[in-house]
Design a protein around this motif. Structure first.
Motif, PDB file in Angstrom:
ATOM      1  N   ASN A  37       0.793  -1.096   0.019  1.00 55.15           N
ATOM      2  CA  ASN A  37      -0.046   0.094  -0.091  1.00 55.15           C
ATOM      3  C   ASN A  37       0.765   1.290   0.021  1.00 55.15           C
ATOM      4  O   ASN A  37       0.510   2.020   0.727  1.00 55.15           O
ATOM      5  CB  ASN A  37      -0.874  -0.080   1.109  1.00 55.15           C
ATOM      6  CG  ASN A  37      -1.954  -1.193   1.134  1.00 55.15           C
ATOM      7  OD1 ASN A  37      -2.288  -1.814  -0.098  1.00 55.15           O
ATOM      8  ND2 ASN A  37      -2.317  -1.842   2.293  1.00 55.15           N
ATOM      9  N   GLU A  38       2.052   1.243  -1.026  1.00 57.96           N
ATOM     10  CA  GLU A  38       2.773   2.335  -0.897  1.00 57.96           C
ATOM     11  C   GLU A  38       3.718   2.671   0.095  1.00 57.96           C
ATOM     12  O   GLU A  38       4.040   3.800  -0.095  1.00 57.96           O
ATOM     13  CB  GLU A  38       1.867   3.481  -1.464  1.00 57.96           C
ATOM     14  CG  GLU A  38       1.419   3.221  -2.788  1.00 57.96           C
ATOM     15  CD  GLU A  38       0.685   4.625  -3.220  1.00 57.96           C
ATOM     16  OE1 GLU A  38       0.620   5.610  -2.722  1.00 57.96           O
ATOM     17  OE2 GLU A  38      -0.071   4.221  -4.503  1.00 57.96           O
ATOM     18  N   ASP A  58       4.006  -4.281  -3.959  1.00 58.20           N
ATOM     19  CA  ASP A  58       4.932  -4.109  -4.995  1.00 58.20           C
ATOM     20  C   ASP A  58       6.370  -4.550  -4.681  1.00 58.20           C
ATOM     21  O   ASP A  58       6.924  -4.171  -3.589  1.00 58.20           O
ATOM     22  CB  ASP A  58       5.137  -2.414  -5.535  1.00 58.20           C
ATOM     23  CG  ASP A  58       3.747  -1.800  -5.973  1.00 58.20           C
ATOM     24  OD1 ASP A  58       3.135  -2.368  -6.997  1.00 58.20           O
ATOM     25  OD2 ASP A  58       3.178  -1.127  -5.321  1.00 58.20           O
TER      26      ASP A  58
END
Length: 66
Positions: A37-38, A58
């Protein structure tokens, strides 16, 4: 359960830690970084960080250079 991984929606097992996820992908953990979530998740926390439905994960390869 479904998560977003590097831009694609994938199905993963329930109760999966970030560490286990990286192992399942057969990635070399020494050369990658992970953001959920970044937010970067420090490697020391991967074994305790449980992925949840709808999270965005990511994974980046670390590159050295000058």
């Amino acid at each position: 359960m479904k998560i977003n991984y590097n831009g694609s929606t994938i199905e993963i097992k329930d109760n999966l830690t970030l560490h286990s996820f990286v192992l399942e992908l057969q990635l070399e953990s020494r050369t990658i970084a992970a953001a959920v979530n970044e937010q970067i998740v420090p490697k020391k926390n991967w074994e305790k960080f449980y992925l949840q439905e709808g999270m965005t994960v990511d994974i980046f390869n670390l590159v050295a250079g000058g």
